[in-house]
Scaffold this motif. Structure first.
Motif, PDB file in Angstrom:
ATOM      1  N   GLY A 140       0.825  -1.219   0.000  1.00 50.69           N
ATOM      2  CA  GLY A 140       0.000   0.000   0.000  1.00 50.69           C
ATOM      3  C   GLY A 140       0.855   1.263   0.000  1.00 50.69           C
ATOM      4  N   GLU A 141       1.945   1.244   0.773  1.00 43.73           N
ATOM      5  CA  GLU A 141       2.845   2.412   0.811  1.00 43.73           C
ATOM      6  C   GLU A 141       3.659   2.519  -0.466  1.00 43.73           C
ATOM      7  OE1 GLU A 141       5.195   2.495   4.443  1.00 43.73           O
ATOM      8  OE2 GLU A 141       3.414   1.914   5.580  1.00 43.73           O
TER       9      GLU A 141
ATOM     10  N   GLN B  44       1.730   4.352  -2.943  1.00 43.46           N
ATOM     11  CA  GLN B  44       1.712   5.806  -2.736  1.00 43.46           C
ATOM     12  C   GLN B  44       3.004   6.439  -3.234  1.00 43.46           C
ATOM     13  OE1 GLN B  44       0.773   5.753   1.424  1.00 43.46           O
ATOM     14  NE2 GLN B  44      -1.420   6.044   1.030  1.00 43.46           N
TER      15      GLN B  44
ATOM     16  N   GLN C  18      -0.532   2.755  -9.859  1.00 39.88           N
ATOM     17  CA  GLN C  18      -1.773   2.528  -9.106  1.00 39.88           C
ATOM     18  C   GLN C  18      -2.884   1.881  -9.936  1.00 39.88           C
ATOM     19  OE1 GLN C  18      -2.728   6.243  -7.167  1.00 39.88           O
ATOM     20  NE2 GLN C  18      -1.065   6.010  -5.679  1.00 39.88           N
TER      21      GLN C  18
ATOM     22  N   THR D 126      -3.143  -1.889  -9.842  1.00 40.05           N
ATOM     23  CA  THR D 126      -3.280  -2.576  -8.556  1.00 40.05           C
ATOM     24  C   THR D 126      -4.322  -3.689  -8.613  1.00 40.05           C
ATOM     25  OG1 THR D 126      -2.837  -0.474  -7.487  1.00 40.05           O
ATOM     26  CG2 THR D 126      -3.578  -2.248  -6.078  1.00 40.05           C
TER      27      THR D 126
ATOM     28  N   TYR E  32      -3.528  -7.772   1.276  1.00 35.52           N
ATOM     29  CA  TYR E  32      -2.694  -7.421   0.123  1.00 35.52           C
ATOM     30  C   TYR E  32      -1.881  -6.155   0.320  1.00 35.52           C
ATOM     31  CZ  TYR E  32      -1.613  -7.545  -4.881  1.00 35.52           C
ATOM     32  OH  TYR E  32      -0.972  -7.650  -6.079  1.00 35.52           O
ATOM     33  N   LEU E  33      -2.531  -5.091   0.809  1.00 39.40           N
ATOM     34  CA  LEU E  33      -1.851  -3.794   0.909  1.00 39.40           C
ATOM     35  C   LEU E  33      -0.808  -3.773   2.028  1.00 39.40           C
ATOM     36  CD1 LEU E  33      -5.035  -1.619   0.394  1.00 39.40           C
ATOM     37  CD2 LEU E  33      -3.198  -1.960  -1.279  1.00 39.40           C
ATOM     38  N   LYS E  34      -0.927  -4.707   2.958  1.00 35.69           N
ATOM     39  CA  LYS E  34       0.042  -4.760   4.070  1.00 35.69           C
ATOM     40  C   LYS E  34       1.198  -5.700   3.780  1.00 35.69           C
ATOM     41  CE  LYS E  34      -2.500  -2.997   7.963  1.00 35.69           C
ATOM     42  NZ  LYS E  34      -3.840  -3.577   8.210  1.00 35.69           N
TER      43      LYS E  34
ATOM     44  N   THR F  10       6.172  -5.573  -0.324  1.00 46.24           N
ATOM     45  CA  THR F  10       6.126  -5.512  -1.789  1.00 46.24           C
ATOM     46  C   THR F  10       6.810  -6.728  -2.434  1.00 46.24           C
ATOM     47  OG1 THR F  10       5.967  -3.128  -1.693  1.00 46.24           O
ATOM     48  CG2 THR F  10       6.787  -4.056  -3.753  1.00 46.24           C
TER      49      THR F  10
ATOM     50  N   THR G 209     -11.325   1.764   0.480  1.00 48.76           N
ATOM     51  CA  THR G 209      -9.929   1.377   0.713  1.00 48.76           C
ATOM     52  C   THR G 209      -9.075   1.891  -0.439  1.00 48.76           C
ATOM     53  OG1 THR G 209     -10.286  -0.691  -0.453  1.00 48.76           O
ATOM     54  CG2 THR G 209     -10.509  -0.746   1.952  1.00 48.76           C
ATOM     55  N   GLN G 210      -7.761   1.858  -0.229  1.00 46.65           N
ATOM     56  CA  GLN G 210      -6.816   2.251  -1.265  1.00 46.65           C
ATOM     57  C   GLN G 210      -7.053   1.386  -2.508  1.00 46.65           C
ATOM     58  OE1 GLN G 210      -2.928   1.871   0.415  1.00 46.65           O
ATOM     59  NE2 GLN G 210      -1.944   2.881  -1.311  1.00 46.65           N
ATOM     60  N   GLN G 211      -7.214   2.022  -3.642  1.00 51.77           N
ATOM     61  CA  GLN G 211      -7.447   1.312  -4.907  1.00 51.77           C
ATOM     62  C   GLN G 211      -8.608   0.320  -4.822  1.00 51.77           C
ATOM     63  OE1 GLN G 211      -5.723   2.572  -7.466  1.00 51.77           O
ATOM     64  NE2 GLN G 211      -4.831   3.851  -5.866  1.00 51.77           N
TER      65      GLN G 211
END
Ligand SMILES: Cc1cc2nc3c(=O)[nH]c(=O)nc-3n(C[C@H](O)[C@H](O)[C@H](O)COP(=O)(O)OP(=O)(O)OC[C@H]3O[C@@H](n4cnc5c(N)ncnc54)[C@H](O)[C@@H]3O)c2cc1C
Ligand SMILES: *[C@@H]1O[C@H](CO)[C@@H](O)[C@H](O)[C@H]1NC(C)=O
Ligand SMILES: *[C@@H]1O[C@H](CO)[C@@H](O)[C@H](O)[C@H]1NC(C)=O
Ligand SMILES: *[C@@H]1O[C@H](CO)[C@@H](O)[C@H](O)[C@H]1NC(C)=O
Ligand SMILES: *[C@@H]1O[C@H](CO)[C@@H](O)[C@H](O)[C@H]1NC(C)=O
Length: 464
Positions: A170-171, A174, A180, A183, A196-198, A201, A333-335
């Motif tokens: 997630g970071e 950004q 993005q 995603t 997924y976002l946590k 990478t 949520t993000q994306q």
């Protein structure tokens, strides 16, 4: 040693069969004992046999194939894959299929034939979301991957490990906004990664690598008769008497530089395997390796793994029209990446009335819980007017629990050199390893990894 003692006993048993009944159990003497007959174990078995090694595969289920799940409708003979779908257009795949007489074609995965609905996995209510044009973002993502070409071959990490690979995805998104729009596509292909976002990478990169990005535009390999299980049915014919199905290692009495001595629980009673080398291909979680006489060094390495949960099913009697497709997205949520546990997607199969439903979780869940959640989600779809009236509840035509799915360690462990330590276990105590935890959740990539990095040193360890 033990082998010789038993040989002597066997010789005596031949002369006095009644007094030596205890040695009646069959003993398999092999060059390599392979634990697990999924993608990696089956491939290794075929290759080692080709190289003239005697082998035995110990598989706990009643068939080979692991995460490969093909359902065939008894009436129409139509098939639906609810596990492995596609393979890469790679030499190792084409060679394997040729060896097994499995015919294949190249398929470009088209956009969904019916526009999918984007629904909240909690409520099955529509979410305002439209898929972005991901072309440019995929290019930018591929450029990020290209910085780490060794990752395509294994967990070969630069030293020190770059911060970008340790950063939660997630970071990372950004930091690099130009990727993005890719995603959701990465998330869809990399199912089974849990939160997924946590995730660092690194794990996103491993599961959605350059070969997938390439094959999205140039095509994947699929089996011509839409039956991925065929690969394993053919392999089973080749391996035949070298397979112990429905079998597990009950105990290991010796595992050192001289080889392994294991007791195997089979449906026909206990059996003994004496092998010069052991090749473990099952997920190396501590609880899976309790009967392998691990030492401290092995135990502390395997104890580091966390795992996600991933479940797949075929469901009928839903009332959903045959053109119904739904992807889970979250409104806030993000994306729009959905928060799991929850349903990933509901897609029609080529069997009339049967839908494939996948479910993911950051950690293992019980089958009862997952099944209840899947049925409750279908009932929400029905209540929200997506389905025609039906009598009775939705029913499972098939269901598979893929736990423990993705094996991950913490960013601190990755940075400390976990994967270097992990790989350095290769050959230790005559024991070798392959499988998804050693590379990625991808059959083709695992065949290539096993072929390039596991079997050559294993074979070399026999001396010439
Ligand atoms: C729903 C789903 C879809 C997927 N789609 C694709 C795809 O389209 N393309 C692709 O390439 N990959 C796909 N994958 C990933 C692919 O299935 C895995 O990467 C691959 O199967 C991993 O191979 P493996 O040999 O590591 O493990 P597995 O294939 O899981 O094999 C492990 C084997 O060991 C056996 N076993 C476990 N414990 C024991 C024990 N104690 N003793 C003996 N045997 C044991 C298991 O029964 C299994 O047969 C998908 C996975 C899932 C779950
Ligand atoms: C593949 O076909 C060839 C030739 O028809 C045959 O010799 C071989 O046994 C087959 N192999 C398998 C695994 O079916
Ligand atoms: C599905 O088919 C029905 C008719 O059977 C049609 O009304 C509907 O618009 C279709 N939906 C999609 C998403 O194609
Ligand atoms: C998507 O974007 C690419 C360039 O980034 C463009 O070439 C392509 O035409 C776009 N596709 C659609 C369907 O708009
Ligand atoms: C659903 O599948 C089950 C098991 O295969 C079968 O018995 C049943 O007839 C099917 N029902 C429908 C409505 O297709």
């Amino acid at each position: 040693m033990l082998q010789r003692t038993c040989n002597t006993i066997l010789a005596l048993w031949f002369i006095f069969p009644f007094s030596f009944g205890f040695c009646e159990e069959e003993t398999f003497y092999r060059d390599v004992a392979i634990i697990g007959g999924g993608a990696s174990g089956t491939f290794a078995a075929l290759k080692l046999k080709e190289q003239g090694k005697s082998i035995i595969v110990i598989e706990k289920e009643n068939s080979l194939g692991g995460h490969t799940n093909t359902y065939q409708d008894p009436g129409t003979r139509q098939t639906a894959e609810y596990g492995v779908q596609v393979f890469h257009n790679q030499l190792v795949v084409r060679d394997l299929f040729k060896r097994l007489n499995v015919s294949w074609t190249i398929a470009i995965l088209q956009d969904d034939p019916f526009p999918p609905r984007f629904l909240d996995p909690k409520t099955a209510e529509p979410v305002h979301y439209s898929s972005p044009n991901a072309t440019a973002a995929l290019g930018a993502y591929a450029a990020q991957l290209a910085k780490y070409p060794d990752l395509e071959r294994g967990f070969f990490l630069p030293d020190p490990v770059p911060e970008d690979l340790l950063t939660p995805f997630g970071e990372f998104l950004q930091k690099y906004p130009d990727i993005q729009d890719a995603t959701f596509i990465a998330f869809s292909y990399g199912q089974g990664l849990g939160d997924y976002l946590k995730q660092p990478t690194l794990y996103v990169f491993k599961n959605f690598g350059l070969d997938i990005v390439r094959d999205i535009s140039s095509g994947f390999i699929v089996t011509a008769n839409h039956n991925n299980y065929d690969i394993y049915a053919r392999a089973a014919e080749v391996l035949q008497r070298d397979l112990l199905l429905n079998s597990i290692v009950a105990s290991t009495t010796q595992r050192d530089d001289n080889g392994v001595d294991m007791n195997i629980r089979t449906p026909n009673g206990n059996t003994r395997v004496l092998a010069k080398k052991l090749l473990i291909t099952i997920p190396p979680k501590l609880e899976n390796l309790g009967h392998f006489a691990l030492d401290h060094c092995e135990s502390i390495t395997f104890a580091r793994f966390n795992n996600t949960g991933y479940y797949s099913s075929l469901v009928n009697n839903t009332g959903l029209p045959q053109n119904f497709t739904a992807y889970s997205v979250s409104p806030d949520t993000q994306q729009n990446i959905p928060i799991l546990p929850g349903v990933y997607n509901v897609v029609p199969t080529s069997i009339d009335g049967v839908f494939a439903i996948k479910y993911g979780s950051p950690s293992s869940l019980s089958d009862d819980y997952v099944k209840r959640e899947i049925i409750s989600y279908v009932k929400k779809l029905q209540a929200n007017g997506h389905a025609n009236p039906v009598s009775g509840d939705p029913t499972f035509v098939a269901y598979a629990n893929h736990d423990p799915f993705e094996l991950t360690v913490s960013p601190a462990e990755i940075a400390r050199g976990f994967y270097r330590d992990f790989y350095s276990l290769q050959g230790y105590r005559s024991t070798w390893y392959t499988g998804a935890a050693f590379h990625t959740q991808d059959s083709s990539m695992l065949w290539r990894f096993t072929d390039s990095y596991v079997l050559p040193p294993l074979l070399k360890s026999f001396g010439s």
